[in-house]
Structures are given as C-alpha cells and as structure tokens.
Design a protein around this motif. Sequence first.
Motif, PDB file in Angstrom:
ATOM      1  N   GLN A 197     -28.135  16.446  39.727  1.00 54.30           N
ATOM      2  CA  GLN A 197     -28.147  17.691  40.172  1.00 54.30           C
ATOM      3  C   GLN A 197     -27.355  18.212  41.442  1.00 54.30           C
ATOM      4  O   GLN A 197     -27.047  17.427  42.415  1.00 54.30           O
ATOM      5  N   SER A 198     -26.696  19.275  41.748  1.00 49.56           N
ATOM      6  CA  SER A 198     -26.136  19.537  42.791  1.00 49.56           C
ATOM      7  C   SER A 198     -26.131  21.102  43.112  1.00 49.56           C
ATOM      8  O   SER A 198     -26.593  21.779  42.335  1.00 49.56           O
ATOM      9  N   VAL A 199     -25.820  21.266  44.290  1.00 49.19           N
ATOM     10  CA  VAL A 199     -25.844  22.786  44.875  1.00 49.19           C
ATOM     11  C   VAL A 199     -24.730  22.631  45.661  1.00 49.19           C
ATOM     12  O   VAL A 199     -24.225  21.973  46.433  1.00 49.19           O
ATOM     13  N   THR A 200     -23.764  23.859  45.567  1.00 47.07           N
ATOM     14  CA  THR A 200     -22.582  24.182  46.081  1.00 47.07           C
ATOM     15  C   THR A 200     -22.771  25.398  46.972  1.00 47.07           C
ATOM     16  O   THR A 200     -22.830  26.420  46.441  1.00 47.07           O
ATOM     17  N   GLN A 201     -22.482  25.262  48.087  1.00 44.44           N
ATOM     18  CA  GLN A 201     -22.316  26.427  49.152  1.00 44.44           C
ATOM     19  C   GLN A 201     -20.870  26.518  49.300  1.00 44.44           C
ATOM     20  O   GLN A 201     -20.367  25.784  49.779  1.00 44.44           O
ATOM     21  N   LEU A 202     -20.322  27.730  48.887  1.00 41.52           N
ATOM     22  CA  LEU A 202     -18.970  27.869  48.551  1.00 41.52           C
ATOM     23  C   LEU A 202     -18.342  28.055  50.079  1.00 41.52           C
ATOM     24  O   LEU A 202     -17.016  27.756  50.316  1.00 41.52           O
TER      25      LEU A 202
ATOM     26  N   LEU B  50     -23.599  34.735  51.892  1.00 41.47           N
ATOM     27  CA  LEU B  50     -23.648  33.641  51.662  1.00 41.47           C
ATOM     28  C   LEU B  50     -23.697  33.185  50.312  1.00 41.47           C
ATOM     29  O   LEU B  50     -24.700  33.575  49.610  1.00 41.47           O
ATOM     30  N   ARG B  51     -22.897  32.247  49.749  1.00 45.11           N
ATOM     31  CA  ARG B  51     -22.516  32.112  48.195  1.00 45.11           C
ATOM     32  C   ARG B  51     -23.291  30.553  47.885  1.00 45.11           C
ATOM     33  O   ARG B  51     -23.059  29.655  48.770  1.00 45.11           O
ATOM     34  N   CYS B  52     -24.001  30.483  46.759  1.00 48.21           N
ATOM     35  CA  CYS B  52     -24.473  29.370  46.513  1.00 48.21           C
ATOM     36  C   CYS B  52     -24.456  29.487  45.018  1.00 48.21           C
ATOM     37  O   CYS B  52     -24.903  30.015  44.128  1.00 48.21           O
ATOM     38  N   ASN B  53     -24.074  27.987  44.363  1.00 48.76           N
ATOM     39  CA  ASN B  53     -24.188  27.784  43.127  1.00 48.76           C
ATOM     40  C   ASN B  53     -24.792  26.446  42.726  1.00 48.76           C
ATOM     41  O   ASN B  53     -24.642  25.680  43.762  1.00 48.76           O
ATOM     42  N   TYR B  54     -25.520  26.341  41.862  1.00 49.88           N
ATOM     43  CA  TYR B  54     -26.301  25.312  41.510  1.00 49.88           C
ATOM     44  C   TYR B  54     -25.996  24.821  40.149  1.00 49.88           C
ATOM     45  O   TYR B  54     -25.557  25.341  39.430  1.00 49.88           O
ATOM     46  N   SER B  55     -26.230  23.188  39.801  1.00 47.43           N
ATOM     47  CA  SER B  55     -25.837  22.938  38.621  1.00 47.43           C
ATOM     48  C   SER B  55     -27.193  23.109  37.572  1.00 47.43           C
ATOM     49  O   SER B  55     -28.039  23.510  37.979  1.00 47.43           O
ATOM     50  N   SER B  56     -26.587  23.520  36.378  1.00 48.02           N
ATOM     51  CA  SER B  56     -27.480  24.302  35.459  1.00 48.02           C
ATOM     52  C   SER B  56     -28.692  23.392  35.179  1.00 48.02           C
ATOM     53  O   SER B  56     -28.451  22.021  35.141  1.00 48.02           O
ATOM     54  N   SER B  57     -29.911  23.641  34.782  1.00 48.09           N
ATOM     55  CA  SER B  57     -30.847  22.903  34.328  1.00 48.09           C
ATOM     56  C   SER B  57     -31.966  23.826  33.481  1.00 48.09           C
ATOM     57  O   SER B  57     -31.812  25.123  33.642  1.00 48.09           O
ATOM     58  N   VAL B  58     -32.875  23.175  32.836  1.00 49.33           N
ATOM     59  CA  VAL B  58     -33.715  23.907  31.985  1.00 49.33           C
ATOM     60  C   VAL B  58     -34.510  25.059  32.821  1.00 49.33           C
ATOM     61  O   VAL B  58     -34.484  26.186  32.681  1.00 49.33           O
ATOM     62  N   SER B  59     -34.964  24.568  33.917  1.00 47.64           N
ATOM     63  CA  SER B  59     -35.842  25.331  34.791  1.00 47.64           C
ATOM     64  C   SER B  59     -35.409  25.008  36.288  1.00 47.64           C
ATOM     65  O   SER B  59     -35.240  23.823  36.482  1.00 47.64           O
TER      66      SER B  59
END
Lengths: 119, 115
Positions: free
Chosen positions: A2-7, A21-30
């Motif tokens: 699992q990961s979270v990226t703040q660009l 403020l940007r944030c992307n996360y690794s995909s998961s079911v929920s």
Amino acid sequence: AQSVTQLDSQVPVFEEAPVELRCNYSSSVSVYLFWYVQYPNQGLQLLLKYLSGSTLVKGINGFEAEFNKSQTSFHLRKPSVHISDTAEYFCAVIHFPNAGGTSYGKLTFGQGTILTVHP
Amino acid sequence: GAGVSQSPSNKVTEKGKDVELRCDPISGHTALYWYRQSLGQGLEFLIYFQGNSAPDKSGLPSDRFSAERTGGSVSTLTIQRTQQEDSAVYLCASSLTGTGTEKLFFGSGTQLSVL
C-alpha cells in the motif's frame, strides 16, 4: 504494498490565494481516506475524512477534498488561505479489510506537503 | 486528561542504551497506536493496541523494539540497544473503539536523538 503519494513536498502560496495539495493512493478494493495537519510543535490533527457516499467532503478550517476513484486521488483544496494555514499536511489511507478482516486505525501516510502561506 | 500525553518530549541517549517512551491516551479510549516520524521514512505505523492486547505489531522494525499497555490505559514503547537510525519522533495516538472510521487523536510526540 500500500502506498500514498503526495506529489508536492512544498507548496508556497500567497495569503488569500487558492491552494490544492495533491494526493494519490495505491488502488484497493476499499479505502478510507484522510487528511491530517501538523502545525509547528503540535500533534497531528484530523482535517477531514472520506469513508463513503458523497465524493466531496468538507472539513475544518474551510478545507475540502474530493475523492476520485478512477484516478485514485484525494486532493485537498481551500479557496482562500490564511497565514495560519501554514503547516505540514499529510494524506493517509486505510485499506480494508486487513488480514484480520476488520479495519482499524492503521494509517499509511504520504510523505507530507509543507504549505507556506506568505503575506 | 484532555488529550494524548507523551513523555518525555525530548530524549537524548547514547548508542547502545535502552530507552522507554510513555504514552497516556485519552481516558476511555480503547485503541492506542504508536507511529514513528523520521526524515527518511516519513510517518510509519509501529503497533496497535486494543485494550491491553496488540493484535498488530507488524510495524515494529526489529526485535529491539517492544511495547506494552497496562490497565487499558498507559503504554510504554521500549527500544533496547538504541542505534542512530532509531532517531525520530515517536508519536502516540488513541481512538475511542479502534474502528478504521474513527478520528485518531495524536500526542505531540517524543523526539528521540541517539548520539
């Protein structure tokens, strides 16, 4: 994993300007998604959270964030910032269910974005 | 108390020494978490307590790290034979029941410096 990226590691902005403020996360079911803020010499405080339902969530101090499942993003926005918003902002995620089939407050944090508001 | 309290706020120790960090959660909160904030690794989960039990200790980086919680309240994080890479801010958080939907209340942390 699992990961979270703040660009953006640092975002300088002038007072009364809008900010994202940007944030992307690794995909998961929920997922549950959170933004926490850390003011200088203080503990982390919850700004807002997305659990389910409406993809636009509003938090304290005029902040809001939009959950975008297709883009796996959870960007934080404020239409007009104040000097007092200067702080470090952390995006965080809980992927569930975990190995035990439940969810609890095991947060995966991004690296943080330092927001500096200039007069 | 009104919030999560951690002590000491700062700790300087020599490499190889043992240290104990203390956390007093908000009264009535059954869930307690330890996180570590370091320059290289950011904010990392260490361990989760529900009552006095630790159902998830997957984040403890090595067997030099241990934690306990007594009386469903105070928790102690112990680091044995400290190393320089242990230098970080150790954060404690608590929540009412421990479900993932809850807000975590964080303490101000213990800044650990290993010389």
